[in-house]
Design a protein around this motif. Structure first.
Motif, short mmCIF file in Angstrom:
data_model
loop_
_atom_site.label_atom_id
_atom_site.label_comp_id
_atom_site.label_asym_id
_atom_site.label_seq_id
_atom_site.Cartn_x
_atom_site.Cartn_y
_atom_site.Cartn_z
N TYR A 405 1.07 -1.38 0.09
CA TYR A 405 -0.06 0.05 -0.24
C TYR A 405 0.96 0.99 0.20
N GLU A 409 -2.26 5.63 -2.01
CA GLU A 409 -2.88 4.72 -2.52
C GLU A 409 -3.67 4.69 -1.45
N TYR A 413 -7.43 6.13 -0.61
CA TYR A 413 -8.68 5.54 0.24
C TYR A 413 -9.58 6.58 1.11
N ASP A 417 -12.39 6.71 -1.41
CA ASP A 417 -13.23 5.84 -1.11
C ASP A 417 -13.41 5.80 -0.15
N THR A 479 -15.86 -1.41 -11.25
CA THR A 479 -14.35 -1.96 -10.79
C THR A 479 -13.14 -1.58 -11.40
N VAL A 483 -10.09 0.46 -9.99
CA VAL A 483 -8.73 -0.08 -9.89
C VAL A 483 -7.79 1.05 -11.14
N ASN A 486 -7.17 4.22 -9.19
CA ASN A 486 -6.11 3.85 -8.15
C ASN A 486 -4.03 4.27 -8.51
N SER A 597 -15.38 0.38 -3.41
CA SER A 597 -14.62 1.31 -2.95
C SER A 597 -14.41 0.68 -0.56
N SER A 599 -15.43 -2.73 -0.65
CA SER A 599 -14.15 -4.04 -0.55
C SER A 599 -12.67 -4.19 -0.04
N CYS A 600 -11.96 -2.87 -1.13
CA CYS A 600 -10.39 -2.38 -1.17
C CYS A 600 -9.77 -1.95 0.62
N LYS A 603 -10.17 -4.31 2.59
CA LYS A 603 -8.81 -5.18 2.77
C LYS A 603 -7.79 -4.47 3.17
N PHE A 604 -7.75 -3.62 3.33
CA PHE A 604 -6.55 -2.46 3.93
C PHE A 604 -6.70 -2.82 5.67
#
Length: 1486
Positions: A405, A409, A413, A417, A479, A483, A486, A597, A599-600, A603-604
């Protein structure tokens, strides 16, 4: 007896054979609100309710009177107000029925009707007060809940029976409306019955509010200043009327009209809406669930829903009320047509319907505005919570996760996001409310067209099925777009962060092409996303008209007679559902964006965290045996590594001990300090530190803010200790020069300071903390010899005399005074001993000292006598470089305040947007096609109104014309969507291209005075709005305005007197809109600037995470971030609140116009032949509030979104550097072929009217000579190098290289021909090969040869990937020395005839430095080499040395001649260096 009762209650005549059905107990009579059976059942239920309430009163020991100490929730107040108002309406209508019955029948018998109204009204009145406002005592909580459930059942029965009756009779009465409204009232009672209340003198009853107690202390500091000034939003104390009408915003709106709003004018959020409150509630619930289910991981989404459950239910109630009121509107149209056709139920039904229509529209407005406001508030709270969680996560992120990350990025977020996730709650209720509204509408359609409803339903289902492929593609495109976005943001963030390096190497064109390639891919997905939205709009806007056409044809084939009443009621219903159908694509788009967003972000948030943070032990109040204790067999950055970074480390450092750590580049020195700080993920053993730690990093990290803030670093000001700190760190003289002293603002990453000045501020920060253990990672390499010696004596040996110190250093000069020296090699501590012992017994250490002696040997050829005449030279004060450089007038700060437009900018930003890529043409085309759509709808409605009752026109012709117009409308919508896509994509492409060119061509002065967060907010958030929103909002705003005009025209066509009301309405609308925009635009602009500040703080926190953790300041930085989140949220909260304030007032105007139209129809007394036009007028009029609000809302949201165009426009025209290539004056391909540099009277200032930094420099550097530049820190050495590369343009004078004035040739031709090894070694995210040769101009064989020469072949050869080995952003997975070697490799590959070394070996040990100097002398033997150095031996073998002081040439001659001159400035520097290094010398025979 039974017959007497029925006679009294129902009238005996009504029970005769003729009317016996009204007294029967059949199902239809039970659900008929006018039947005896129904009335008796309701009265019985009311008696039961009253009995339960009476029991509660008898058993209760407390009076039912409301205590003044009670503080009720918003739900309680709304419930009490709504239900008491409803009860009074029942009672009032019951009394009116009695009076009317007495006047007409001269008796009040039978009791049927009015008795039930009075009973139900009284029961609902008592119920509304007791359940809504009475404190629930534990013994009666079950009874209270039972009452609320029973009330819901009664209301459900009344509501459903009334709806059925309305559809069956195709008429609406006052009683039916009241019965329908009792259902939402019962839901409010249910909420009150099951929720806890808040009391001023007690604890909250629901467990979810427990964190408020914890917040009292945690928030006291943050809110103290705000609360003391009373600058909290009036919403916190707003009453029911103020809350429902948004009148609490009036003071802010008035202030916004009177003056340009500033940040201090914006009220702060109330306590429950602040980020810290929300985060603590979230964390408490998360911890509870972890305790309950230790094995399963709690769902973040379910916790968010749980924390917001009450707000979601309340907003859902308002959504339900809005749907009910909105759907009932077509029934009024049906009743009006029946009145015009002579079928009025009573004499003044038209007037009653006009009043009823006004009331329903007001209720619709109130409910919709509260729905939107409360869902926006939920979204704001969720966004704040997620932003806080992301910030806290990045504080704990492991080093392995940091490789995954990038900073760009993580910032994305928060800035993109989190905002997308925060938008979703606004659309959440649309999912079920649209379905519910469609179901209710289908019921109305059924009673209008009967079985033909199946055809309408079939078309709707087919429409949904047809949209399914679009939905899947939308999800896929969205989606992939995110990507691609980003990737582009990651690349542009890295480029902007390292713009100086790109310019020095002349790589900006190549990096710009990479970003343009990523942007092209992003634009491809933007085009597809917009196209899908366009197809959605075409499909769903055409569907209501298609439904109507198919239904009409179905009725024709089934032989169902269509009348004016059922056709226009049907069309009005379709027109009303057109809006929820239209937003289906937006709902789905918001859902997809939020899902991707979320989901991203999830994950982070699941990324690995630091695992060995518990290395610190509290050593206060007790004697400790050691300060640092390490016993570890393996210490590694990679948990899966086959070879440990450090191995077999056994170290004990006593309190007060001074330990030096030395060794070659890459030996593990910095890793050892990182292990002590708890940064290493894999430690097989024990690492313990006792006491408070202070840390100084090798690469300086300076926070944006004042010098004082950087030194205090959150500590309380102690003036005595503060002054001592400044003195020990040699900062006093620097601060005297600055216009604001230590309150001078320092730029992001300390760009306004030289390397030495940044290090001294870092040292001051550490010293002021008064820590127990000091970890210093080679802080003296960035300062000159004199300053280094002064700092070492005053700082390490003076101020830190009683402290534990661990110093990583390559400077052998300091080693003799340390109590212990750790010699490291290949990740191991080879020896640990005092200097003399190590020197006598360790060959590796002897080699290190010999290498140092070799580099200093030339300095020992001349002896110096210390005389007083040299004293003045040694006391020359260090000058601050960029403080002078950037200082304008005496009142200017170094960092430019962020620019923002103020006031009404009119059409300027719209013109700026439309000027991009034929924007005006595309917009004009889209308007033309939409005009065709509107005109087609008018033709359809007029055609039906004119011919429905004219049976001379065949039904086939009637429906054929309608269907042909439908085809034209659909095609025009499709063409319009294409034009909107072209408008959006064309403008986005053009704007970003100009922005990118402007940023990459901007001079370094721009980057030195502009925080990165400001730029990033424009290339991320603002560009995202321009990409996806502006074009659609512009087209929709124009379309909504045209629709509103069409409604006004239709209403005036039939009821021309309305023109006298519509004209003032339009005027008042413009007045409200202008009044609103004055405030809203400033709020939107402040929203942008506060978001930039938030992004900047996050970005620099990521960069300084190691330092922040080392000082234990995570909580303070987290609190600061929460303040920035709240500041941004405050602007956003007031922004969307003012939007609802405006819309509510516009809806009131719409309700007045519509009611006036209905009243005019009643007064004018139209005949039955005009019923079609009346139906057309009211069908359009019922949607007036939708279209007027829709128009103005999108105009205002467009005005807010266009601020992004303003903000981006500010950076699209940055004053540019000189041309990259000047065709008429391009140097030869082999230029410079000699390398002769002539500098004539060079004067430089960084800004107009600022002081000169270089004062008339004159010198000639012969081709092929090796020239050194020396001087104290801040003397102008780096500025001179900047002029050579034209990072700074000369103010006066010339620099001529091989016959070319460098100011007359292109920047690319200049910079690409010079080689440089910069002061700050910079690596980019990618591979080793990319970092050495980003332009791919060399073969692998050439690169491996260069790696051999710069001592990197072994380190890279050990890695499996070789040249493809990973380099993370900023090169943090390589040591500082290795990064500098990469820079040397770049220079060796370039093979330029001119090489500049800007303090390039400051981070290397002497042995490596010596090898590299030999490499440079060999590889660049015929080249001109200009070396800026702090280490005097580095320039001793130079042909000539240029000594600079205070921006002036002090001397310029051969080194030996200068050393032989007793008063030589250079000689004095040599003496200082030698006197420091003499103590480290050993006999050469050792």
């Amino acid at each position: 007896m039974g017959e007497d009762f029925w006679a009294l209650f129902c009238n005996s005549s009504e029970c005769s054979t003729e009317f016996g059905n009204e007294c029967s107990s059949g199902f239809l009579n039970i659900i008929n609100p006018e039947s005896c059976t129904n009335n008796i059942l309701v009265i019985a239920a009311d008696i039961l309710l009253l009995f339960i309430l009476l029991c509660m009163k008898i058993l209760s020991k407390t009076d039912i009177t409301l205590s003044q100490s009670h503080t009720f929730s918003a739900v309680s107040i709304v419930s009490a107000s709504f239900n008491v108002g409803l009860a009074l309406a029942y009672l009032g209508f019951g009394i009116w029925t009695i009076v009317e019955k007495g006047n007409t029948d001269e008796t009040v018998l039978p009791l049927l009707g009015w008795l039930e109204l009075l009973f139900h009204g009284f029961t609902w009145f008592v119920l509304g007060l007791i359940i809504s406002l009475k404190k629930p005592h534990p013994p009666h909580s079950v009874k209270t809940k039972s009452c609320s459930i029973l009330a819901l059942l009664i209301a459900s029965f009344l509501c459903s029976s009334s709806v059925w009756e309305a559809f069956a009779d195709q008429a609406v009465s006052v009683k039916i409306v009241l019965n329908i409204l009792s259902f939402p009232g019962s839901i409010l009672l249910l909420l009150c019955g099951f929720q806890g209340k808040y009391y001023a003198n007690g604890d909250p009853e629901i467990h979810n509010d427990a964190p408020y107690k914890l917040l009292h202390d945690a928030e006291s500091d943050i809110r103290g200043e705000v609360d003391s000034n009373g600058n909290v939003t009036p919403f916190a104390k707003a009453g029911l009327f103020s809350t429902m009408t948004f009148s609490w915003l009036n003071p802010l709106m008035k202030k916004g009209k009177q003056k340009i709003l500033e940040n201090k004018d914006i009220p702060q959020l109330q306590q429950p809406d602040r980020a810290r409150t929300l985060f603590l509630i979230f964390m408490e619930e998360l911890n509870k669930r972890k305790e309950r289910r230790s094995s399963d991981k709690p769902s973040i989404l379910s916790i968010i829903f749980f924390c917001q459950r009450k707000a979601i239910l309340i907003s859902g109630f308002f959504a339900l009320l809005k749907i009910l009121t909105m759907t009932s509107s077509p029934l009024f149209l049906m009743s009006f047509i029946q009145v015009v056709e002579g079928n009025a139920a009573f004499e003044y039904e038209g007037y009653a319907l006009s009043v009823g229509l006004f009331v329903v529209k007001i209720l619709e407005s109130l409910s919709e505005r509260q729905w939107n406001f409360r869902t926006r508030l939920i979204g704001l709270q969720v966004r704040s919570l997620i932003s806080a969680a992301i910030y806290q996560k990045q504080q704990r992120l492991s080093n392995a996760a940091k490789m995954t990350y990038s900073p760009g990025e993580i910032v994305n977020y928060v800035t993109v996001d989190a905002y997308r996730i925060g938008e979703f709650p606004f659309w959440f209720h649309q999912i079920w409310s649209t379905i519910f509204q469609l179901c209710l509408s289908l019921l109305i359609v059924y009673f209008c067209v009967g079985v033909a409803t199946l055809a309408a339903l079939t078309v709707l289902i087919l429409t949904v099925l047809a949209s399914s492929p679009f939905a899947k593609l939308q999800h896929e495109y969205q989606t992939k777009f995110m990507v691609a976005q980003n990737k582009r943001l990651k690349a542009i963030t890295e480029a902007l962060l390292n713009m100086k390096i790109l310019k020095l190497y002349s790589w900006e064109t190549n990096f710009k092409k990479v970003i343009e390639g990523l942007r092209a891919d992003e634009l491809n997905w933007i085009s597809k996303v917009l196209s899908q939205k366009g197809y959605y709009i075409t499909l769903f806007w055409s569907s209501p008209i298609l439904v109507a056409a198919v239904t009409f044809w179905t009725c024709y084939f089934l032989g169902f007679a269509l009348t004016t009443s059922n056709v226009f009621t049907f069309l009005a219903t379709l027109r009303i559902v057109q809006e929820p159908i239209r937003v289906i694509p937006d709902v789905f788009g918001a859902f997809v964006e939020a899902k991707v967003s979320f989901s991203c972000v999830l994950k982070f948030l699941d990324a690995p965290e630091l695992e060995n943070r518990q290395t610190r032990k509290d050593g206060s109040g007790q004697e400790v045996e050691h300060s640092v204790f390490i016993r570890a067999s393996e210490i590694s950055w990679d948990t899966n590594a086959t070879k440990a970074t450090l191995s077999n480390i056994n170290l004990v450092v006593e309190p007060g001990e001074k330990v030096a750590i030395c060794g070659e580049v890459g030996s593990g020195k910095s890793t050892l300090l990182a292990a002590i700080l708890g940064e290493i993920p894999h430690i097989n053993g024990i690492v313990q530190v006792y006491g408070k730690i202070a840390y100084v990093s090798q690469s300086a990290w300076i926070q944006t803010g004042t010098i004082q803030e950087n030194i205090l670093f959150g500590s309380i000001m102690d003036h005595v200790r503060y002054q001592e700190t400044l003195d020990k760190c040699s900062l006093v003289k620097d601060l005297e020069i600055l216009p604001f002293g230590d309150l001078t603002q320092i730029g992001e990453r300390g760009v306004n300071l030289s390397g030495g000045q940044k290090q001294r501020i870092q040292l001051a920060r550490a010293l002021y903390q008064n820590a127990d253990v000091y970890l210093l990672d080679d802080p003296f390499s960035a300062v000159d010899a004199h300053t280094a010696r002064s700092l070492f004596n005053n700082y390490v040996m003076g101020a830190l005399a009683m402290k534990t110190v661990m110093l990583v250093t390559h400077q052998v000069d300091f080693l003799p005074v340390f109590s212990s020296i750790l010699l490291m090699s290949s990740g191991k501590i080879v020896r640990a001993a005092p200097y003399e012992e190590l020197l006598a017994s360790c060959q590796e250490f002897q080699d290190l000292v010999i290498a140092h002696n070799d580099t200093a040997s030339s300095a020992r050829q001349v002896e110096y006598a210390a005389t007083t005449k040299h004293k003045s030279s040694t006391e020359k004060t260090e000058k601050v470089k960029n403080e002078i450089e950037f200082k304008g007038s005496s009142g200017d700060q170094l960092i430019i305040k962020e620019e923002r437009e103020t006031g009404d900018t009119g059409l300027k930003p719209y013109i700026q947007y439309l000027k991009q890529s034929k924007g005006i043409l595309h917009l004009s085309s889209s308007i033309f096609f939409y005009l065709i759509f509107i005109m087609g709808q008018l033709i359809q409605a007029y055609w039906l109104a004119l011919n429905l009752q004219d049976y001379s026109v065949s039904r086939v012709m009637l429906f054929v014309v309608y269907s042909v117009v439908l085809c034209i409308l659909s095609f025009s919508l499709l063409l319009r969507s294409f034009e909107v896509v072209n408008l959006g994509c064309g403008a986005s492409k053009s704007i970003f291209s100009k922005l990118l060119n402007s940023l990459f061509r901007a001079p370094m002065l721009f980057y030195d005075s502009t925080p990165l967060g400001r730029i990033l907010s424009r290339v991320s958030t603002d560009m995202n709005i321009i990409d996806l929103e502006v074009a659609l909002k512009l087209s929709i705003a124009v379309g909504g305005t045209l629709n509103t005009c069409s409604v006004f025209l239709v209403m005036i066509f039939l009821t021309w007197p309305l023109v006298f009301l519509i004209i003032p309405t339009i005027y008042v609308t413009f007045h409200f809109q202008k009044y609103y925009i004055a405030t809203a635009k400033e709020l939107m602009r402040m929203n942008g600037t506060t978001k930039s500040t938030l992004a900047s703080h996050l970005s620099e926190s990521i960069a300084g995470a190691l330092t922040i953790r080392a000082f234990g300041e995570e909580e303070r930085f987290f609190s600061e971030n929460l303040e920035f989140i709240d500041a941004n949220s405050s602007a956003d909260f007031n922004s969307f609140s003012t939007n609802e304030w405006l819309l509510q007032r516009l809806e009131l105007l719409s309700a007045i116009v519509l009611s006036a139209s209905a009243l005019a129809i009643t007064l004018i007394q139209f005949d039955a032949s005009s019923s079609g036009f009346i139906g057309m007028t009211l069908a359009y009029g019922l949607s007036l509030n939708v279209f007027l609000v829709f128009s103005v809302q999108f105009q205002c949201t467009l005005a807010n979104s266009i601020v992004s165009v303003e903000r981006v426009e500010q950076y699209m025209h940055i004053p540019s550097e000189a041309a990259e290539v000047i065709e008429e004056n391009r140097p030869a391909h082999n230029w410079p072929n000699v390398g002769k540099v002539e500098i004539h009277d060079l004067k430089v200032r960084y800004r107009p009217n600022s002081p000169l930094v270089l004062h008339g420099i004159n010198c000639i550097i012969e081709g092929g000579h090796k020239n050194g530049i020396v001087g104290r820190t801040g003397s102008g050495k780096t500025t001179l190098i900047s002029v050579l590369f034209r990072l700074v343009e000369p103010t006066e004078g010339k620099v001529i290289v091989d016959g070319y004035d460098i100011c007359t040739i292109g920047l690319h031709d200049l910079r690409s021909r010079f080689g440089i090894i910069p002061q700050d070694p910079t690596l980019f995210c990618g591979s080793v090969r990319f970092n050495l040769d980003p332009l791919s101009e060399h073969t692998d064989h050439e690169i491996w040869e260069v790696l051999e020469k710069c001592q990197l072949r072994e380190a890279i050869g050990e890695k499996e990937e070789g040249l493809a080995s990973l380099v993370v952003e900023d090169g943090t997975n390589w040591s500082m020395g290795q990064r500098q070697l990469f820079c040397l490799g770049r220079a060796l590959l370039k093979k330029s005839r001119m090489l500049v070394l800007d303090e390039a070996t400051a981070s290397m040990d002497n042995a490596t430095d010596s090898i590299l100097q030999k490499t440079i002398r060999t590889e660049f033997a015929d080249c001109t080499v200009i070396t800026v150095a702090h280490r005097i031996p580095t320039v001793m073998d130079c042909t000539k040395v240029l000594a600079i002081s205070d921006g002036k040439v002090v001397e310029y001659d051969e080194p030996m001649k200068l050393m032989n001159n007793e008063v030589s400035f250079f000689g004095q520097l040599v003496k200082e260096y030698w006197s420091r290094s003499a103590s480290a010398s050993i006999p050469l025979e050792v």
